[in-house]
Design an enzyme around this catalytic site. Structure first.
Site, PDB file in Angstrom:
ATOM      1  CG  ASN A   1     -27.954  -4.245 -22.006  1.00  0.00           C
ATOM      2  OD1 ASN A   1     -27.150  -5.096 -21.638  1.00  0.00           O
ATOM      3  ND2 ASN A   1     -29.009  -4.548 -22.749  1.00  0.00           N
TER       4      ASN A   1
ATOM      5  CG  ASP B   1     -34.403   1.390 -25.983  1.00  0.00           C
ATOM      6  OD1 ASP B   1     -35.337   0.576 -26.074  1.00  0.00           O
ATOM      7  OD2 ASP B   1     -33.275   1.091 -25.546  1.00  0.00           O
TER       8      ASP B   1
END
Length: 360
Positions: free
Chosen positions: A18, A236
């Protein structure tokens, strides 16, 4: 009790990261679901779960009961999932998945995630048609004798029995007619009276996010049904977008609760994910995420209608440039429904603190 198995292990690469540099929470969820699917399917077929006796059976995810992120997984580490069957009912089985991250250069190994996943067993119908299947009975496991495993078994059995007596509207916790609200009208009124509009808050509508993706062959397993991990990763992703919109900082997933799958996503379907912030504490954000599907099998002139596939609550925290958890912006509640959602979120938050023994 089924023996523990390491069923998924792989090196995490930069594509899995991420913006904070850690492995994306959705990637971890997908790994966990793959591991749960393997051990549940293995158990079902070893026990000859298929009622037809003609073809193999496969497990399908129906609920992600709990999920905790203990530590981040770093790029370059090896993630492995240890799985164990904890409990079986007549038509479902509970799999515990524990994720370990190994640093090959340092020789360290730590637990990063734990989760409980419920599966059902799908068996082919008598017809030779991949789209025809049925939920089969699950063979009952032997009650464990080892102390730790027995405690888990008894805990799950009690929770499962209690849940059987609760309606689906009560379980969701976010339904307009929730019994939690109906039974605590005075508490809800007190909550509204105590609420003050923050000067620098952001409303739930400001964090709303919609993601859409077509389900492709690589997203599906047997019977052309999408993997649960595929749907959870999308959920998510959407939740992360909503968390970022609210905080405008790096955000990471720390927990998931109450994720129920009520139907399947199939090959060719359009999967739509909707998410928004429903509650914030001083340092955490709770996001409601709903997955919907529009069927690819339509006759000429049919209207495209979205069907709810899954609903879950994702908890995120905000990270500063130093990687430490920061305070998050307050929630500006504009509507009565926003109030109800925040009220229920506050109750869940306080219950979780009590369960952890944290009175601060």
């Amino acid at each position: 009790m089924a023996s523990k198995n390491i069923v998924v292990a792989r090196v995490l690469l930069p594509d899995d990261a991420n913006v904070a540099g850690n492995v994306h929470g959705g990637t971890t969820l997908k790994l966990m679901e793959e591991a749960g699917l393997i051990v549940a399917t293995r158990y079902a077929n070893n026990k000859d779960c298929s009622s037809s006796g003609k073809n193999s059976s496969i497990a399908a995810l129906v609920e992600f009961e709990t999920m905790a992120f203990h530590k981040p997984i770093l790029v370059g580490q090896v993630a492995s999932c240890t799985t164990e069957i904890l409990y079986t009912s007549a038509r479902s089985m509970l799999v515990e998945v524990v994720v370990h991250a190994e640093d090959l250069t340092k020789g360290t190994n730590s637990v990063t995630n734990t989760g409980w996943l419920w599966y059902v067993c799908l068996s082919p119908s008598e017809e030779d048609d991949d789209s025809k299947w049925k939920i089969a009975k699950v063979p009952q496991m032997v009650v464990p004798t080892e102390e730790t495993s027995l405690k888990k078994y008894e805990k799950v059995k009690v929770k499962y029995t209690m849940r059987k007596t609760v309606s689906s509207s009560q379980v969701s916790g976010l339904d307009d007619t929730s019994a939690d609200v109906a039974n605590t009208d005075s508490d809800f009124e007190a909550f509204k009276q105590q609420y003050t509009i923050p000067d620098d808050g952001r409303s739930p509508s400001e964090s709303e996010q919609i993601l859409c993706q077509m389900v492709l062959p690589g997203d599906c397993g047997p019977y052309k049904i999408a993997f649960g991990g595929f749907v959870m990763k999308l959920m998510d992703n959407a939740a992360g977008c909503s968390a970022w919109k609210h905080c405008r900082t790096n955000v990471v997933t720390v927990a998931i609760s109450d994720m129920d799958f009520v139907t399947w996503v199939r090959l060719g379907d359009l999967c739509t994910i909707r998410s928004k912030v429903v509650f914030v504490s001083s340092k955490s954000i709770e996001i409601e995420v709903v997955a919907l599907t529009a069927s690819a099998i339509l006759s000429k002139g049919d209207q495209v209608n979205d069907t709810i596939v899954a609903r879950g609550l994702f908890t995120f925290v905000s990270l500063g440039s130093d990687g430490k958890v920061m305070n998050v912006p307050k929630l500006k509640l504009d509507t009565e429904q926003d109030m109800k959602n925040a009220f229920l979120g506050e109750k869940r938050y306080q219950a979780a603190k009590k369960a952890r023994g944290n009175d601060q």
